[in-house]
Motif scaffolding. Structure first.
Motif, PDB file in Angstrom:
ATOM      1  N   PHE A   1      47.724  19.413  74.233  1.00  0.00           N
ATOM      2  CA  PHE A   1      48.666  20.307  73.551  1.00  0.00           C
ATOM      3  C   PHE A   1      48.540  21.731  74.094  1.00  0.00           C
ATOM      4  O   PHE A   1      47.447  22.204  74.380  1.00  0.00           O
ATOM      5  CB  PHE A   1      48.402  20.308  72.042  1.00  0.00           C
ATOM      6  N   ARG A   2      49.672  22.403  74.179  1.00  0.00           N
ATOM      7  CA  ARG A   2      49.692  23.803  74.616  1.00  0.00           C
ATOM      8  C   ARG A   2      49.686  24.774  73.441  1.00  0.00           C
ATOM      9  O   ARG A   2      49.361  25.947  73.606  1.00  0.00           O
ATOM     10  CB  ARG A   2      50.947  24.064  75.462  1.00  0.00           C
TER      11      ARG A   2
ATOM     12  N   ASP B   1      58.722  27.671  74.075  1.00  0.00           N
ATOM     13  CA  ASP B   1      59.317  26.671  74.971  1.00  0.00           C
ATOM     14  C   ASP B   1      58.398  25.459  75.129  1.00  0.00           C
ATOM     15  O   ASP B   1      58.003  25.099  76.242  1.00  0.00           O
ATOM     16  CB  ASP B   1      59.633  27.296  76.332  1.00  0.00           C
ATOM     17  N   VAL B   2      58.036  24.849  74.004  1.00  0.00           N
ATOM     18  CA  VAL B   2      57.215  23.638  74.015  1.00  0.00           C
ATOM     19  C   VAL B   2      57.998  22.498  73.367  1.00  0.00           C
ATOM     20  O   VAL B   2      58.922  22.727  72.591  1.00  0.00           O
ATOM     21  CB  VAL B   2      55.874  23.844  73.267  1.00  0.00           C
ATOM     22  N   ASP B   3      57.638  21.255  73.711  1.00  0.00           N
ATOM     23  CA  ASP B   3      58.348  20.110  73.143  1.00  0.00           C
ATOM     24  C   ASP B   3      57.532  19.383  72.082  1.00  0.00           C
ATOM     25  O   ASP B   3      57.982  18.372  71.530  1.00  0.00           O
ATOM     26  CB  ASP B   3      58.775  19.136  74.244  1.00  0.00           C
TER      27      ASP B   3
ATOM     28  N   LYS C   1      57.352  17.791  66.347  1.00  0.00           N
ATOM     29  CA  LYS C   1      58.331  17.844  67.433  1.00  0.00           C
ATOM     30  C   LYS C   1      59.594  18.564  66.972  1.00  0.00           C
ATOM     31  O   LYS C   1      59.853  18.665  65.772  1.00  0.00           O
ATOM     32  CB  LYS C   1      58.675  16.419  67.904  1.00  0.00           C
ATOM     33  N   PRO C   2      60.385  19.086  67.925  1.00  0.00           N
ATOM     34  CA  PRO C   2      61.628  19.757  67.541  1.00  0.00           C
ATOM     35  C   PRO C   2      62.497  18.824  66.690  1.00  0.00           C
ATOM     36  O   PRO C   2      62.646  17.645  66.988  1.00  0.00           O
ATOM     37  CB  PRO C   2      62.298  20.070  68.878  1.00  0.00           C
ATOM     38  N   GLY C   3      63.039  19.354  65.639  1.00  0.00           N
ATOM     39  CA  GLY C   3      63.886  18.545  64.764  1.00  0.00           C
ATOM     40  C   GLY C   3      63.148  17.959  63.575  1.00  0.00           C
ATOM     41  O   GLY C   3      63.773  17.594  62.576  1.00  0.00           O
TER      42      GLY C   3
ATOM     43  N   LYS D   1      63.285  29.363  60.353  1.00  0.00           N
ATOM     44  CA  LYS D   1      63.699  30.728  60.632  1.00  0.00           C
ATOM     45  C   LYS D   1      62.874  31.356  61.743  1.00  0.00           C
ATOM     46  O   LYS D   1      63.378  32.107  62.582  1.00  0.00           O
ATOM     47  CB  LYS D   1      63.592  31.575  59.356  1.00  0.00           C
ATOM     48  N   HIS D   2      61.581  31.046  61.757  1.00  0.00           N
ATOM     49  CA  HIS D   2      60.663  31.593  62.761  1.00  0.00           C
ATOM     50  C   HIS D   2      60.226  30.421  63.652  1.00  0.00           C
ATOM     51  O   HIS D   2      59.189  29.803  63.418  1.00  0.00           O
ATOM     52  CB  HIS D   2      59.477  32.263  62.075  1.00  0.00           C
ATOM     53  N   ASN D   3      61.036  30.146  64.652  1.00  0.00           N
ATOM     54  CA  ASN D   3      60.934  28.913  65.425  1.00  0.00           C
ATOM     55  C   ASN D   3      59.952  29.045  66.590  1.00  0.00           C
ATOM     56  O   ASN D   3      60.255  29.663  67.620  1.00  0.00           O
ATOM     57  CB  ASN D   3      62.325  28.534  65.942  1.00  0.00           C
ATOM     58  N   LEU D   4      58.804  28.449  66.431  1.00  0.00           N
ATOM     59  CA  LEU D   4      57.777  28.499  67.477  1.00  0.00           C
ATOM     60  C   LEU D   4      58.180  27.679  68.703  1.00  0.00           C
ATOM     61  O   LEU D   4      57.801  28.022  69.831  1.00  0.00           O
ATOM     62  CB  LEU D   4      56.447  27.989  66.927  1.00  0.00           C
ATOM     63  N   PHE D   5      58.925  26.599  68.504  1.00  0.00           N
ATOM     64  CA  PHE D   5      59.364  25.784  69.640  1.00  0.00           C
ATOM     65  C   PHE D   5      60.199  26.615  70.618  1.00  0.00           C
ATOM     66  O   PHE D   5      59.992  26.568  71.833  1.00  0.00           O
ATOM     67  CB  PHE D   5      60.190  24.591  69.155  1.00  0.00           C
TER      68      PHE D   5
END
Length: 228
Positions: free
Chosen positions: A159-160, A121-123, A81-83, A113-117
């Protein structure tokens, strides 16, 4: 060969498999000298145990091995999850294992650095963390089947997006064969300290870390759901 979901009660058997077949030989672990074949690594085992608790992991079992069930391959999957990555990075300084810190500092910082979230735009993401096959059973398609079933587990649970940090050319090839795409890369030769010294001198043929992803949706018919 039988394939089963990994439950928390399988933890010690899974860890024993990893001690014999993964911990010492994984490219980054080997470059850092993290542990010897068959030996324990508390920090890495805690990382694996956390994934097992998510109940998204799969194992390959040889039921014919001397009349008993033997784990011959595992894929450890977790929910990200984000964070989570930022929290894991902040906790690294408290870890007593300098070699473990060296490896996961690279992985965590690369993912931040390479943020897939943000990009997708997924949670939450289905995180394929460890893929391992017993050295005596390689070349039989077990790793491919474990990845295939992981995709099915991800889809079944809604999951997406799946991600994997693939550190060696063999896992990279397997993931790409299942539709994973490269989102970012980090050549090991360019991962250096302030004096220009390579931090993790990974042996050839492994030359870079690849952050891979696979986007799926409810209507995706590329792979059928399986009963696990």
């Amino acid at each position: 060969m039988e394939y089963q979901m990994i439950a928390p009660e399988h933890s010690e058997q899974v860890l024993e498999h990893l001690r014999r077949n993964f911990f010492a030989d994984e490219p980054l672990n080997k470059a850092a000298g993290l542990c010897q074949n068959g030996s324990s690594c508390p920090a890495l085992e805690a990382h694996c145990a956390e994934a097992i608790q998510h109940r998204m992991s799969v194992m390959a079992v040889d039921a014919k091995e001397k009349g008993a069930c033997k784990i011959v391959g595992v894929v450890l999957n977790g929910i990200l999850k984000p964070g989570d990555t930022a929290k894991a990075l902040s906790k690294l300084d408290c870890n007593d294992d300098a070699d473990f810190r060296k490896i996961f500092d690279l992985l965590h910082r690369h993912n931040l650095k390479h943020n897939l979230f943000e990009h997708f735009d997924v949670d939450c993401m289905f995180d394929v963390r460890i893929l391992s096959v017993d050295s005596c059973y390689r070349g039989q398609g077990i790793a491919n089947e474990l990845v295939k079933r992981s995709v099915a587990v991800a889809r079944k649970n809604g999951f997406r997006l799946l991600k994997a940090d693939a550190t060696g050319i063999f896992s990279q090839k397997i993931f790409r064969s299942h539709g994973f795409e490269v989102f970012s890369e980090q050549p090991y030769s360019k991962y250096t300290d302030e004096d220009g010294k390579v931090i993790l001198p990974v042996e050839a043929p492994h030359i870079k870390l690849q952050q891979l992803y696979k986007a799926i949706c409810a209507g995706d018919q590329d792979e059928k759901k399986q009963s696990l």
